[in-house]
Design a protein around this motif. Structure first.
Motif, PDB file in Angstrom:
ATOM      1  N   ARG A  20       0.843  -1.208   0.000  1.00  0.00           N
ATOM      2  CA  ARG A  20       0.000   0.000   0.000  1.00  0.00           C
ATOM      3  C   ARG A  20       0.877   1.256   0.000  1.00  0.00           C
ATOM      4  O   ARG A  20       0.595   2.231  -0.677  1.00  0.00           O
ATOM      5  CB  ARG A  20      -0.942  -0.030   1.199  1.00  0.00           C
ATOM      6  CG  ARG A  20      -1.979   1.088   1.208  1.00  0.00           C
ATOM      7  CD  ARG A  20      -3.004   0.940   2.330  1.00  0.00           C
ATOM      8  NE  ARG A  20      -2.407   0.947   3.652  1.00  0.00           N
ATOM      9  CZ  ARG A  20      -2.382  -0.096   4.489  1.00  0.00           C
ATOM     10  NH1 ARG A  20      -2.924  -1.243   4.144  1.00  0.00           N
ATOM     11  NH2 ARG A  20      -1.829   0.006   5.678  1.00  0.00           N
ATOM     12  N   HIS A  21       1.959   1.214   0.770  1.00  0.00           N
ATOM     13  CA  HIS A  21       2.879   2.349   0.813  1.00  0.00           C
ATOM     14  C   HIS A  21       3.738   2.411  -0.450  1.00  0.00           C
ATOM     15  O   HIS A  21       4.057   3.496  -0.927  1.00  0.00           O
ATOM     16  CB  HIS A  21       3.757   2.291   2.060  1.00  0.00           C
ATOM     17  CG  HIS A  21       2.988   2.545   3.310  1.00  0.00           C
ATOM     18  ND1 HIS A  21       2.524   3.792   3.659  1.00  0.00           N
ATOM     19  CD2 HIS A  21       2.579   1.709   4.292  1.00  0.00           C
ATOM     20  CE1 HIS A  21       1.864   3.714   4.800  1.00  0.00           C
ATOM     21  NE2 HIS A  21       1.887   2.469   5.206  1.00  0.00           N
ATOM     22  N   ILE A  23       3.028   1.766  -3.489  1.00  0.00           N
ATOM     23  CA  ILE A  23       2.364   2.310  -4.682  1.00  0.00           C
ATOM     24  C   ILE A  23       2.456   3.832  -4.731  1.00  0.00           C
ATOM     25  O   ILE A  23       2.262   4.429  -5.782  1.00  0.00           O
ATOM     26  CB  ILE A  23       0.897   1.845  -4.813  1.00  0.00           C
ATOM     27  CG1 ILE A  23       0.046   2.334  -3.662  1.00  0.00           C
ATOM     28  CG2 ILE A  23       0.824   0.340  -4.950  1.00  0.00           C
ATOM     29  CD1 ILE A  23      -1.434   2.035  -3.815  1.00  0.00           C
ATOM     30  N   ASN A  24       2.800   4.464  -3.616  1.00  0.00           N
ATOM     31  CA  ASN A  24       2.969   5.921  -3.590  1.00  0.00           C
ATOM     32  C   ASN A  24       4.386   6.358  -3.941  1.00  0.00           C
ATOM     33  O   ASN A  24       4.662   7.552  -4.008  1.00  0.00           O
ATOM     34  CB  ASN A  24       2.598   6.458  -2.202  1.00  0.00           C
ATOM     35  CG  ASN A  24       1.141   6.237  -1.906  1.00  0.00           C
ATOM     36  OD1 ASN A  24       0.282   6.498  -2.729  1.00  0.00           O
ATOM     37  ND2 ASN A  24       0.856   5.714  -0.728  1.00  0.00           N
ATOM     38  N   ASN A  25       5.270   5.399  -4.135  1.00  0.00           N
ATOM     39  CA  ASN A  25       6.662   5.698  -4.466  1.00  0.00           C
ATOM     40  C   ASN A  25       6.861   5.478  -5.960  1.00  0.00           C
ATOM     41  O   ASN A  25       6.752   4.360  -6.448  1.00  0.00           O
ATOM     42  CB  ASN A  25       7.583   4.773  -3.669  1.00  0.00           C
ATOM     43  CG  ASN A  25       9.041   4.992  -3.970  1.00  0.00           C
ATOM     44  OD1 ASN A  25       9.407   5.680  -4.926  1.00  0.00           O
ATOM     45  ND2 ASN A  25       9.892   4.393  -3.160  1.00  0.00           N
ATOM     46  N   PRO A  26       7.162   6.543  -6.707  1.00  0.00           N
ATOM     47  CA  PRO A  26       7.308   6.395  -8.160  1.00  0.00           C
ATOM     48  C   PRO A  26       8.474   5.488  -8.549  1.00  0.00           C
ATOM     49  O   PRO A  26       8.529   5.015  -9.679  1.00  0.00           O
ATOM     50  CB  PRO A  26       7.523   7.826  -8.656  1.00  0.00           C
ATOM     51  CG  PRO A  26       8.009   8.572  -7.473  1.00  0.00           C
ATOM     52  CD  PRO A  26       7.392   7.913  -6.266  1.00  0.00           C
ATOM     53  N   SER A  28       9.204   2.652  -6.880  1.00  0.00           N
ATOM     54  CA  SER A  28       8.944   1.326  -6.336  1.00  0.00           C
ATOM     55  C   SER A  28       8.880   0.279  -7.440  1.00  0.00           C
ATOM     56  O   SER A  28       8.374   0.511  -8.527  1.00  0.00           O
ATOM     57  CB  SER A  28       7.621   1.337  -5.574  1.00  0.00           C
ATOM     58  OG  SER A  28       7.292   0.040  -5.150  1.00  0.00           O
ATOM     59  N   SER A  31       3.930  -1.655  -8.103  1.00  0.00           N
ATOM     60  CA  SER A  31       3.030  -0.506  -8.207  1.00  0.00           C
ATOM     61  C   SER A  31       1.556  -0.875  -8.097  1.00  0.00           C
ATOM     62  O   SER A  31       0.705  -0.013  -8.218  1.00  0.00           O
ATOM     63  CB  SER A  31       3.282   0.230  -9.526  1.00  0.00           C
ATOM     64  OG  SER A  31       3.114  -0.662 -10.614  1.00  0.00           O
ATOM     65  N   PRO A  33      -1.505  -2.551  -5.713  1.00  0.00           N
ATOM     66  CA  PRO A  33      -1.799  -2.938  -4.325  1.00  0.00           C
ATOM     67  C   PRO A  33      -2.109  -4.428  -4.219  1.00  0.00           C
ATOM     68  O   PRO A  33      -2.464  -5.078  -5.198  1.00  0.00           O
ATOM     69  CB  PRO A  33      -3.026  -2.095  -3.969  1.00  0.00           C
ATOM     70  CG  PRO A  33      -3.647  -1.745  -5.276  1.00  0.00           C
ATOM     71  CD  PRO A  33      -2.547  -1.705  -6.290  1.00  0.00           C
TER      72      PRO A  33
END
Length: 128
Positions: A20-21, A23-26, A28, A31, A33
């Protein structure tokens, strides 16, 4: 799991939260969930309970930051800009596979923590 009195559900919750966290990091690697149920229902890779999605891929990493108050910085002559005092990187070693708690990162985390505290000149008072 027996030693630390945790169940597979804890690993599933951590995997769900981590994704979940992520997916907020470009930057990562992952991507999309995951749901708790997807993690629980995935292919079992250890025992009768640990699934593929509960395991960290070898590309996973972690970070830690030591933050101090402005007063502490002022008292110790630290400028207001962000300073990186030390950084460390660690990876699995042969002991990672000798105890399941090490397989989820305990040993390499401890190795990185000890190195970064040493490099930063901070006496490590916490026993891991």
């Amino acid at each position: 799991m027996d030693k630390y009195q945790v169940g597979a559900d804890l690993f599933a919750k951590v995997a769900e939260k981590s994704r979940r966290h992520a997916i907020n990091n470009p930057y990562s690697m992952f991507s999309r969930p995951l749901t708790y149920q997807q993690v629980i229902d995935d292919k079992v890779i250890y025992g009768n309970y640990l699934t593929r999605l509960m395991a960290c891929p070898p590309t996973c990493g972690a970070a830690a930051v030591i933050v101090c108050s402005e007063e502490f910085a002022r008292q110790h002559g630290i400028a207001s800009q962000v300073k990186i005092l030390a950084q460390s990187m660690a990876t699995d070693t042969e002991i990672s596979w000798q105890d399941p708690i090490n397989a989820v990162g305990k040993a390499m985390t401890q190795q990185a923590v000890e190195q970064v505290y040493c490099d930063a000149g901070i006496v490590l008072a916490i026993l891991m």
